[in-house]
Design a protein around this motif. Structure first.
Motif, PDB file in Angstrom:
ATOM      1  N   GLY A  99     -95.307   5.068  -4.795  1.00 46.40           N
ATOM      2  CA  GLY A  99     -94.181   5.878  -4.358  1.00 46.40           C
ATOM      3  C   GLY A  99     -93.322   5.099  -3.390  1.00 46.40           C
ATOM      4  N   MET A 100     -91.994   5.192  -3.552  1.00 49.31           N
ATOM      5  CA  MET A 100     -91.054   4.519  -2.664  1.00 49.31           C
ATOM      6  C   MET A 100     -90.304   5.587  -1.873  1.00 49.31           C
ATOM      7  N   TYR A 101     -90.197   5.387  -0.567  1.00 48.89           N
ATOM      8  CA  TYR A 101     -89.613   6.379   0.327  1.00 48.89           C
ATOM      9  C   TYR A 101     -88.651   5.724   1.306  1.00 48.89           C
ATOM     10  N   GLU A 102     -87.725   6.516   1.819  1.00 47.62           N
ATOM     11  CA  GLU A 102     -86.884   6.115   2.927  1.00 47.62           C
ATOM     12  C   GLU A 102     -87.412   6.801   4.173  1.00 47.62           C
ATOM     13  N   VAL A 103     -87.431   6.090   5.278  1.00 51.92           N
ATOM     14  CA  VAL A 103     -87.857   6.687   6.544  1.00 51.92           C
ATOM     15  C   VAL A 103     -86.712   7.566   7.049  1.00 51.92           C
ATOM     16  N   VAL A 104     -86.999   8.827   7.301  1.00 50.01           N
ATOM     17  CA  VAL A 104     -85.985   9.733   7.841  1.00 50.01           C
ATOM     18  C   VAL A 104     -86.297  10.144   9.269  1.00 50.01           C
ATOM     19  N   GLY A 105     -87.476   9.819   9.768  1.00 50.93           N
ATOM     20  CA  GLY A 105     -87.821  10.094  11.152  1.00 50.93           C
ATOM     21  C   GLY A 105     -89.255   9.716  11.427  1.00 50.93           C
ATOM     22  N   GLU A 106     -89.523   9.391  12.680  1.00 52.54           N
ATOM     23  CA  GLU A 106     -90.885   9.140  13.140  1.00 52.54           C
ATOM     24  C   GLU A 106     -91.132  10.018  14.346  1.00 52.54           C
TER      25      GLU A 106
END
Length: 119
Positions: A99-106
């Motif tokens: 799965g490939m994801y974009e970081v939207v928050g930590e």
């Protein structure tokens, strides 16, 4: 409202969350292969930021969370033939759900002095 740190994504970091299904008798073998290929080859690729390797407590899964500076950096690493034998060996006894994801928050907790601990 929340006593945590929120850091919105302001960059092009790409995250891969790869889940491997494996017979519990082969879980450690898979961990060893992924540790070796990541530590010796993948981690030296341009654009590699970090990875975290997880194993399920029931022995049936191994999950890797990997951060890359860009999709182009990741794709360049995938063109390198050096990691291929390791991944082929792993896939000879495990299945793979990438799965490939974009970081939207930590999010991270804050200490009592208001400082955020290292993530």
């Amino acid at each position: 409202m929340f006593d945590s740190l929120f850091r919105p994504a302001g960059n092009a970091v790409i995250v891969f969350i790869n889940v491997f299904q494996v017979d519990p008798s082969n879980q450690q073998r898979l961990v060893d292969i992924l540790t070796k290929v990541t530590g010796e080859i993948v981690s030296k690729a341009p654009g590699f930021i970090s990875s975290t390797l997880h194993r399920s407590t029931d022995g049936s899964k191994v999950t890797m969370y990997a951060k890359w500076a860009s999709l182009a950096d990741y794709e360049a690493m995938r063109q390198d033939p050096a990691p291929r034998p390791y991944l082929e060996e792993a896939l000879s006894f495990a299945t793979f759900d990438p799965g490939m994801y974009e970081v939207v928050g930590e999010f991270g907790s804050k200490t009592t002095d208001g400082q955020s601990p290292l993530l």
